[in-house]
Scaffold this motif. Structure first.
Motif, PDB file in Angstrom:
ATOM      1  N   PRO A   9       1.942  -7.355   2.981  1.00  0.00           N
ATOM      2  CA  PRO A   9       0.819  -7.774   2.121  1.00  0.00           C
ATOM      3  C   PRO A   9       0.051  -8.983   2.660  1.00  0.00           C
ATOM      4  O   PRO A   9      -1.093  -9.199   2.262  1.00  0.00           O
ATOM      5  CB  PRO A   9       1.514  -8.103   0.788  1.00  0.00           C
ATOM      6  N   THR A  32      -6.927  -3.409   4.849  1.00  0.00           N
ATOM      7  CA  THR A  32      -6.219  -3.398   3.571  1.00  0.00           C
ATOM      8  C   THR A  32      -4.859  -2.739   3.770  1.00  0.00           C
ATOM      9  O   THR A  32      -4.703  -1.850   4.626  1.00  0.00           O
ATOM     10  CB  THR A  32      -6.989  -2.628   2.480  1.00  0.00           C
ATOM     11  N   ARG A  50      -2.060  -0.278   2.765  1.00  0.00           N
ATOM     12  CA  ARG A  50      -1.986   0.979   2.010  1.00  0.00           C
ATOM     13  C   ARG A  50      -0.767   0.960   1.083  1.00  0.00           C
ATOM     14  O   ARG A  50       0.341   0.565   1.498  1.00  0.00           O
ATOM     15  CB  ARG A  50      -1.899   2.164   2.974  1.00  0.00           C
ATOM     16  N   GLU A  51      -0.986   1.395  -0.142  1.00  0.00           N
ATOM     17  CA  GLU A  51       0.093   1.381  -1.136  1.00  0.00           C
ATOM     18  C   GLU A  51       1.263   2.247  -0.693  1.00  0.00           C
ATOM     19  O   GLU A  51       2.435   1.914  -0.935  1.00  0.00           O
ATOM     20  CB  GLU A  51      -0.456   1.875  -2.477  1.00  0.00           C
ATOM     21  N   VAL A  52       0.953   3.351  -0.027  1.00  0.00           N
ATOM     22  CA  VAL A  52       2.024   4.252   0.412  1.00  0.00           C
ATOM     23  C   VAL A  52       2.934   3.561   1.427  1.00  0.00           C
ATOM     24  O   VAL A  52       4.140   3.834   1.476  1.00  0.00           O
ATOM     25  CB  VAL A  52       1.426   5.557   0.998  1.00  0.00           C
ATOM     26  N   TRP A  53       2.373   2.656   2.220  1.00  0.00           N
ATOM     27  CA  TRP A  53       3.217   1.908   3.175  1.00  0.00           C
ATOM     28  C   TRP A  53       4.228   1.052   2.418  1.00  0.00           C
ATOM     29  O   TRP A  53       5.409   1.019   2.751  1.00  0.00           O
ATOM     30  CB  TRP A  53       2.354   1.004   4.050  1.00  0.00           C
ATOM     31  N   LEU A  54       3.736   0.332   1.411  1.00  0.00           N
ATOM     32  CA  LEU A  54       4.611  -0.569   0.662  1.00  0.00           C
ATOM     33  C   LEU A  54       5.714   0.200  -0.066  1.00  0.00           C
ATOM     34  O   LEU A  54       6.881  -0.216  -0.070  1.00  0.00           O
ATOM     35  CB  LEU A  54       3.785  -1.384  -0.335  1.00  0.00           C
ATOM     36  N   LYS A  55       5.335   1.317  -0.676  1.00  0.00           N
ATOM     37  CA  LYS A  55       6.335   2.110  -1.404  1.00  0.00           C
ATOM     38  C   LYS A  55       7.391   2.654  -0.457  1.00  0.00           C
ATOM     39  O   LYS A  55       8.586   2.665  -0.765  1.00  0.00           O
ATOM     40  CB  LYS A  55       5.641   3.252  -2.151  1.00  0.00           C
ATOM     41  N   SER A  96       9.699  -0.183   0.664  1.00  0.00           N
ATOM     42  CA  SER A  96      10.592  -0.614  -0.415  1.00  0.00           C
ATOM     43  C   SER A  96      11.711   0.393  -0.636  1.00  0.00           C
ATOM     44  O   SER A  96      12.849   0.025  -0.949  1.00  0.00           O
ATOM     45  CB  SER A  96       9.801  -0.801  -1.706  1.00  0.00           C
ATOM     46  N   GLU A 126      10.774  -3.481  -5.517  1.00  0.00           N
ATOM     47  CA  GLU A 126      10.154  -4.781  -5.298  1.00  0.00           C
ATOM     48  C   GLU A 126      10.265  -5.196  -3.838  1.00  0.00           C
ATOM     49  O   GLU A 126      11.140  -4.743  -3.106  1.00  0.00           O
ATOM     50  CB  GLU A 126      10.838  -5.846  -6.164  1.00  0.00           C
TER      51      GLU A 126
END
Length: 337
Positions: A264, A311, A313-318, A321, A328
């Motif tokens: 992030p 930016t 990508r949300e899929v990377w973070l998910k 995790s 988290e």
């Protein structure tokens, strides 16, 4: 500050298969260790023989990648020869750098292999310009892994004071202790992870199903009681559940086992002037290496292609995790102390 060089992505590998996964999925360099107590991930079934290391180096070099060899534990009296032999072996098969922390090992490399690049291990806990300058002046270190206790502002200040390459941990498990200087596990087992490379040595870990729940003990001490569907990582005393007798509750009083992830704040990290991002986890699976490598490779390349519009990508973070079974992530001290 002006960024003129792309950060290097340094990936972990505990096996030859893991090394190939790292090379083929985005690593610029892969760090490994010998099958010996000379590296801080000396778990059974992991690490490299000399022949495996030679094959791994050949595989990586054919693809333009580098291999760094870790010899970073602190040998005791009578154990220095083993440390020296590992340094010699790594040099003999063409490793690109040696990762060390012990002063005698640093001196040995400097005196006997002056052209062998030295990376100062995080176990040396060098986190200020004076300490880094000492290691550079006395031993000629090329790179230093910074402890995970530094804020980005401190890293920026450090960048302005040294030309030594700065490497930080970008992803993986956090340690509440002063990096590898853990005394919790040795207190329970009598085996120092700083000397023999194992936190919670597997010889002392016992898994036992009882009343449909999984009990995990370290040298007889209960670390965790888990429900069948609970996800857990390798048991360590710092990331275990304990009973609070005052509150009559069970929880994680020292550290919840969720991963560090700098994605992030990747633009801020790169602009701070670091030279390399390290993914923690030589003891982890090929899937872990493949997934983290692909995601960080894509993120780094995407940032340099369009730094102003990058930016996460949300899929990377998910996906990252999920590797720790946690919804988290934490950024650690890089953003806030």
């Amino acid at each position: 500050m002006e960024i003129t060089k792309k950060v290097e992505l340094r990936m972990p590998a505990g096996t030859l298969a893991g090394l190939k996964e790292a090379v083929e999925n985005g690593a610029d360099a892969v760090y490994v260790g010998f099958r010996a107590p000379t590296n801080a991930r000396n778990f059974p079934g992991l690490n490299f023989s000399l022949e495996e290391l030679k094959k791994g180096i050949e595989f990586a070099h054919r693809r333009g990648k580098k291999i760094y060899v870790t010899v970073n534990t602190y040998p005791q009296i009578g154990e220095l020869d083993d440390c020296y032999k590992c340094v010699q072996a790594a040099y003999s098969v063409g490793a690109d750098a040696i990762i060390v922390s012990d002063l005698s090992a640093l001196e040995f490399v400097r005196n006997n292999f002056p052209n062998f690049p030295i990376h100062l291990s995080v176990l040396a806990s060098a986190c200020n310009a004076q300490a880094i300058e000492f290691y550079e002046r006395e031993f000629g270190i090329k790179s230093v892994t910074l402890p995970r206790v530094m804020h980005l502002d401190e890293i920026r200040e450090l960048r302005a004071l040294t030309s030594v390459e700065l490497e930080i941990f970008a992803y993986g498990v956090l340690c509440i202790n002063c990096e590898g200087r853990c005394y919790l596990s040795p207190y329970l087992t009598g085996v120092s992870n700083n000397t023999y490379g194992m936190c919670s040595p597997s010889d002392f870990v016992v898994f036992n199903w009882k009343n449909n729940r999984l009990e995990i003990r370290l040298n007889g001490h209960l670390l965790n009681v888990l429900e069948p569907e609970e996800v857990f990582s390798y048991p360590t005393p710092c990331k275990s559940k304990y009973c609070n007798l005052l509150l009559n509750s069970v929880g994680y009083p020292m550290q919840f086992p969720m991963p560090l992830n700098i994605l992030p704040i990747l633009p801020d990290v790169i602009r701070s002037g670091v030279d390399a991002l390290k993914i923690e986890g030589r003891q982890r699976s090929r899937c872990y290496v493949r997934t983290t490598g692909r995601i960080f490779r894509r993120a780094i390349d995407a940032y340099y292609a369009h730094p102003d519009s990058f930016t996460v990508r949300e899929v990377w973070l998910k996906r990252l995790s999920s590797l720790f079974g946690s919804a988290e992530i934490i950024i650690g001290c890089y953003a806030e102390k």
